[in-house]
Design a protein around this motif. Structure first.
Motif, PDB file in Angstrom:
ATOM      1  N   HIS A 241       0.851  -1.195   0.000  1.00 16.05           N
ATOM      2  CA  HIS A 241       0.000   0.000   0.000  1.00 16.05           C
ATOM      3  C   HIS A 241       0.881   1.238   0.000  1.00 16.05           C
ATOM      4  O   HIS A 241       1.647   1.463   0.936  1.00 16.05           O
ATOM      5  CB  HIS A 241      -0.909   0.003   1.237  1.00 16.05           C
ATOM      6  CG  HIS A 241      -1.723   1.263   1.381  1.00 16.05           C
ATOM      7  ND1 HIS A 241      -2.025   1.802   2.608  1.00 16.05           N
ATOM      8  CD2 HIS A 241      -2.274   2.090   0.447  1.00 16.05           C
ATOM      9  CE1 HIS A 241      -2.738   2.904   2.435  1.00 16.05           C
ATOM     10  NE2 HIS A 241      -2.903   3.100   1.134  1.00 16.05           N
ATOM     11  N   ASN A 242       0.806   2.043  -1.043  1.00 10.88           N
ATOM     12  CA  ASN A 242       1.566   3.287  -1.151  1.00 10.88           C
ATOM     13  C   ASN A 242       0.622   4.485  -1.126  1.00 10.88           C
ATOM     14  O   ASN A 242      -0.479   4.434  -1.692  1.00 10.88           O
ATOM     15  CB  ASN A 242       2.369   3.318  -2.459  1.00 10.88           C
ATOM     16  CG  ASN A 242       3.493   2.301  -2.468  1.00 10.88           C
ATOM     17  OD1 ASN A 242       3.948   1.852  -1.418  1.00 10.88           O
ATOM     18  ND2 ASN A 242       3.925   1.911  -3.659  1.00 10.88           N
ATOM     19  N   HIS A 243       1.090   5.558  -0.498  1.00  5.44           N
ATOM     20  CA  HIS A 243       0.290   6.776  -0.402  1.00  5.44           C
ATOM     21  C   HIS A 243       1.179   7.983  -0.667  1.00  5.44           C
ATOM     22  O   HIS A 243       2.300   8.063  -0.170  1.00  5.44           O
ATOM     23  CB  HIS A 243      -0.321   6.885   1.005  1.00  5.44           C
ATOM     24  CG  HIS A 243      -1.116   8.142   1.226  1.00  5.44           C
ATOM     25  ND1 HIS A 243      -2.488   8.188   1.104  1.00  5.44           N
ATOM     26  CD2 HIS A 243      -0.732   9.404   1.566  1.00  5.44           C
ATOM     27  CE1 HIS A 243      -2.913   9.408   1.370  1.00  5.44           C
ATOM     28  NE2 HIS A 243      -1.873  10.175   1.647  1.00  5.44           N
ATOM     29  N   ALA A 244       0.682   8.918  -1.474  1.00  6.66           N
ATOM     30  CA  ALA A 244       1.400  10.164  -1.745  1.00  6.66           C
ATOM     31  C   ALA A 244       0.376  11.254  -2.011  1.00  6.66           C
ATOM     32  O   ALA A 244      -0.789  10.970  -2.352  1.00  6.66           O
ATOM     33  CB  ALA A 244       2.336  10.008  -2.939  1.00  6.66           C
ATOM     34  N   GLU A 245       0.814  12.497  -1.862  1.00  9.11           N
ATOM     35  CA  GLU A 245      -0.062  13.637  -2.105  1.00  9.11           C
ATOM     36  C   GLU A 245       0.648  14.671  -2.957  1.00  9.11           C
ATOM     37  O   GLU A 245       1.882  14.772  -2.923  1.00  9.11           O
ATOM     38  CB  GLU A 245      -0.519  14.262  -0.778  1.00  9.11           C
ATOM     39  CG  GLU A 245      -1.318  13.306   0.101  1.00  9.11           C
ATOM     40  CD  GLU A 245      -1.684  13.917   1.441  1.00  9.11           C
ATOM     41  OE1 GLU A 245      -1.492  15.150   1.624  1.00  9.11           O
ATOM     42  OE2 GLU A 245      -2.156  13.157   2.329  1.00  9.11           O
ATOM     43  N   GLU A 246      -0.128  15.420  -3.703  1.00 10.58           N
ATOM     44  CA  GLU A 246       0.434  16.504  -4.507  1.00 10.58           C
ATOM     45  C   GLU A 246       1.019  17.578  -3.590  1.00 10.58           C
ATOM     46  O   GLU A 246       0.424  17.918  -2.565  1.00 10.58           O
ATOM     47  CB  GLU A 246      -0.642  17.123  -5.395  1.00 10.58           C
ATOM     48  CG  GLU A 246      -1.210  16.194  -6.453  1.00 10.58           C
ATOM     49  CD  GLU A 246      -0.298  16.056  -7.670  1.00 10.58           C
ATOM     50  OE1 GLU A 246       0.717  16.777  -7.730  1.00 10.58           O
ATOM     51  OE2 GLU A 246      -0.610  15.224  -8.547  1.00 10.58           O
ATOM     52  N   VAL A 253      -4.736  13.477  -3.391  1.00  4.92           N
ATOM     53  CA  VAL A 253      -4.200  12.216  -2.877  1.00  4.92           C
ATOM     54  C   VAL A 253      -4.021  11.206  -4.001  1.00  4.92           C
ATOM     55  O   VAL A 253      -4.900  11.049  -4.864  1.00  4.92           O
ATOM     56  CB  VAL A 253      -5.135  11.637  -1.792  1.00  4.92           C
ATOM     57  CG1 VAL A 253      -4.693  10.225  -1.407  1.00  4.92           C
ATOM     58  CG2 VAL A 253      -5.154  12.539  -0.570  1.00  4.92           C
ATOM     59  N   HIS A 254      -2.882  10.520  -3.983  1.00  2.00           N
ATOM     60  CA  HIS A 254      -2.615   9.405  -4.894  1.00  2.00           C
ATOM     61  C   HIS A 254      -2.374   8.173  -4.020  1.00  2.00           C
ATOM     62  O   HIS A 254      -1.327   8.062  -3.375  1.00  2.00           O
ATOM     63  CB  HIS A 254      -1.399   9.690  -5.770  1.00  2.00           C
ATOM     64  CG  HIS A 254      -1.564  10.886  -6.653  1.00  2.00           C
ATOM     65  ND1 HIS A 254      -2.060  10.797  -7.936  1.00  2.00           N
ATOM     66  CD2 HIS A 254      -1.318  12.196  -6.431  1.00  2.00           C
ATOM     67  CE1 HIS A 254      -2.102  12.002  -8.473  1.00  2.00           C
ATOM     68  NE2 HIS A 254      -1.652  12.876  -7.582  1.00  2.00           N
ATOM     69  N   ASP A 255      -3.320   7.297  -3.973  1.00  2.00           N
ATOM     70  CA  ASP A 255      -3.252   6.145  -3.070  1.00  2.00           C
ATOM     71  C   ASP A 255      -3.442   4.863  -3.878  1.00  2.00           C
ATOM     72  O   ASP A 255      -4.379   4.752  -4.680  1.00  2.00           O
ATOM     73  CB  ASP A 255      -4.330   6.258  -1.998  1.00  2.00           C
ATOM     74  CG  ASP A 255      -4.088   5.315  -0.840  1.00  2.00           C
ATOM     75  OD1 ASP A 255      -3.699   5.786   0.242  1.00  2.00           O
ATOM     76  OD2 ASP A 255      -4.290   4.095  -1.017  1.00  2.00           O
TER      77      ASP A 255
END
Length: 373
Positions: A241-246, A253-255
């Motif tokens: 599970h990867n999570h990133a945000e602009e 959110v990019h999840d």
């Protein structure tokens, strides 16, 4: 003590340390025997302090500004690696220690990891720079003790001139070998504990921009993993599970949700492959754990070996999807600058071009909720 034969009679000199192995059958090396006027605990602590001091500015290598990193340590053994100042060559070092009265007997060996004969005292200096005193022109960090070299044995063609150790060499080292990417001896962790590694969430403090994770998403990035009860249809072992945000507001959110999986390729060496779960494992890309300390709370991850040369800056992975990426993980979300610099130093010692690493903003992140993966 690893690979080492001790004399059974107390008080007899320490026998010569085994030299680290080298991929090249012909390579320069040097062995030393040293007596330090200090307990071995202080000698070992000073060596570690010098290596750690590279990331905090407390110490630098006077011999061409090389970069040391610690590979392994035991009660009476320390193993190090040193990357030359031009980032081209790797040497490995081993020290053994024995307390004799109020003194410490040190036995050390440094071995080049590429074909070499002459070394302009490099292997000798690799060793000397970790035990020399202020009287020798060195700059101790914690303990300043006198260290007398009782025996110095360089290999045929190698040097042992102390004056070579405290200056930037004017002689090119290009005679050794052409630039190599990945560097000779490049490898991952040993005795990796996968279950411990995936036990808790990892927060990314620095990362390389790649096709699927551009620099514009360097905010509140984290990763978490979970062992699957059984292998997936395609043979995946771990859910990812990867999570990133602009970075730019409103911080989109990019999840990854439940879409990513990993296959264990070499569990003991921390080598996995990651891909969308619906793809066969043949389409997965390398995910390598290069260094990891649960106690200190960090991990260094790469998308495989750095095969692309960036000249004197070092080596890089690609920037696409597979075979791409470099990451600094920490257990704590709040940035610990000293820890980040330490892991950067480890990456540098492995030959990476550090200019590819960009900071991740972990401040003002919303409370993340663990995803059932």
């Amino acid at each position: 003590m690893k690979g080492f034969l001790r004399l059974a009679i107390s008080g007899l000199p320490l026998v010569a340390a085994d030299c680290p192995s080298s991929p090249s059958a012909v390579h320069a090396s040097c062995k030393v025997s040293v007596t330090a006027n200090a307990p071995c605990a202080q000698v070992m602590a000073e060596m570690k302090a010098r290596v750690d001091g590279q990331s905090t500015g407390l110490w630098h290598d006077p011999h061409n500004n090389g970069t040391y990193s610690m590979l392994d340590g035991a009660q009476d053994t320390l193993d190090f690696q040193r990357i030359t100042g031009n980032k081209k060559y790797t040497d490995k070092l081993r020290f053994d220690f024995k307390d004799v009265g109020n003194q410490c007997e040190i036995s050390g060996c440094s071995a080049s990891q590429v074909f070499s004969i002459a070394d302009f005292s490099t292997n000798y200096c690799n060793l000397r720079m970790l035990y020399c005193s202020s009287q020798d022109g060195c700059h101790p960090v914690k303990f300043d003790f006198n260290a007398k070299e009782t025996d110095v044995k360089p290999s045929l063609g190698a040097g042992k001139n102390p004056s070579d150790c405290l200056k930037v060499a004017e002689v090119s080292q290009d005679f050794l070998a052409p630039t190599q990417c990945p560097p000779a001896g490049f490898d991952t962790v040993q005795d990796f504990d996968l279950e411990k590694f995936i036990e808790k969430r990892w927060y990314i403090q620095q990362q390389m921009a790649v096709n699927y994770l551009p620099a514009s998403q360097n905010r509140c990035v984290y990763a978490e993993y979970q062992l699957r009860e059984k292998k997936s249809f395609w043979g995946y072992d771990v859910s990812v599970h990867n999570h990133a945000e602009e970075v730019a507001a409103p911080h989109k959110v990019h999840d990854s949700g439940k879409t990513l999986c990993a296959k264990v390729v070499d569990k003991a060496r921390g080598k996995l492959e990651v891909a969308p779960c619906f793809l066969p494992t043949v389409a997965a890309g390398p995910y390598w754990v290069l260094d990891y300390s649960e106690e200190e709370g960090y991990a260094l991850i790469s998308g495989g070996a750095p095969k692309e040369s960036a000249g004197d800056a070092g080596c890089r992975t690609g920037t696409g999807t597979n075979g791409a990426g470099l990451w600094i993980f920490t257990r704590q979300q709040k940035r610990d600058e000293a820890l980040v610099q330490k892991v950067r130093s480890i990456a540098k010692s492995k030959g990476f071009d550090l200019s590819v690493l960009n900071d991740v903003d972990q401040s003002e992140c919303s409370e993340a909720v663990a995803l059932a993966i």
